[in-house]
Design a protein around this motif. Structure first.
Motif, PDB file in Angstrom:
ATOM      1  N   CYS A  77       0.767  -1.267   0.137  1.00 18.93           N
ATOM      2  CA  CYS A  77      -0.011   0.021   0.041  1.00 18.93           C
ATOM      3  C   CYS A  77       0.756   1.181   0.110  1.00 18.93           C
ATOM      4  O   CYS A  77       1.984   1.048   0.656  1.00 18.93           O
ATOM      5  N   SER A  79       0.204   5.404   0.702  1.00 21.81           N
ATOM      6  CA  SER A  79      -0.881   6.303   1.163  1.00 21.81           C
ATOM      7  C   SER A  79      -0.209   7.604   1.412  1.00 21.81           C
ATOM      8  O   SER A  79       0.890   7.833   1.651  1.00 21.81           O
ATOM      9  N   LEU A  91      -5.907   9.225   5.768  1.00 22.28           N
ATOM     10  CA  LEU A  91      -4.985   8.581   4.826  1.00 22.28           C
ATOM     11  C   LEU A  91      -5.571   8.161   3.318  1.00 22.28           C
ATOM     12  O   LEU A  91      -6.647   7.393   3.729  1.00 22.28           O
ATOM     13  N   GLU A  93      -5.238   5.822   0.101  1.00 21.04           N
ATOM     14  CA  GLU A  93      -4.575   4.861   0.098  1.00 21.04           C
ATOM     15  C   GLU A  93      -4.886   4.137  -1.266  1.00 21.04           C
ATOM     16  O   GLU A  93      -5.979   4.140  -1.796  1.00 21.04           O
TER      17      GLU A  93
END
Length: 113
Positions: A77, A79, A91, A93
């Motif tokens: 991921c 973010s 966040l 993402e």
């Protein structure tokens, strides 16, 4: 740069697909010297962990989780950290599974106490 994530509890603003994180999932973040990590659980996730780095307002981390059905999964991921007008952290993402097919976007925000 947005404030430190250390000690913050964040939650998704919407549910993802079944078997993934959802609005009942809570992430407890830690941050030290450009390193970030978190534990998470709730909803379909029994236990999850993430670990990675922070460069300014960009997080880059890998995650692994155990689901209620006994299966595990892992992914990557990236973010972007922003401060909301009310002072909470958000966040945005972009994630991708590495252990199965699938990718997407999600938003987590600092949980209201």
């Amino acid at each position: 740069m947005a404030r430190s994530l250390d000690g913050l509890v964040l939650a998704p603003v919407a549910d993802q697909a079944p078997g993934q994180v959802g609005t009942r999932t809570r992430f407890t973040y830690h941050e030290r010297e450009g390193r970030v990590w978190a534990e998470y659980a709730g909803g379909d996730v029994v236990r999850g962990h993430l670990v990675g780095t922070r460069d300014a307002d960009r997080l880059d981390f890998r995650y692994v989780q155990l689901k209620q059905d006994g299966t595990t999964s892992a992914g990557h991921c990236v973010s972007v950290v922003t401060d909301l007008p009310d002072g909470r952290v958000r966040l945005d993402e972009r994630w991708e599974w590495e252990s199965q097919e699938g990718s997407g976007t999600s938003v987590v925000e600092e949980a209201v106490s």
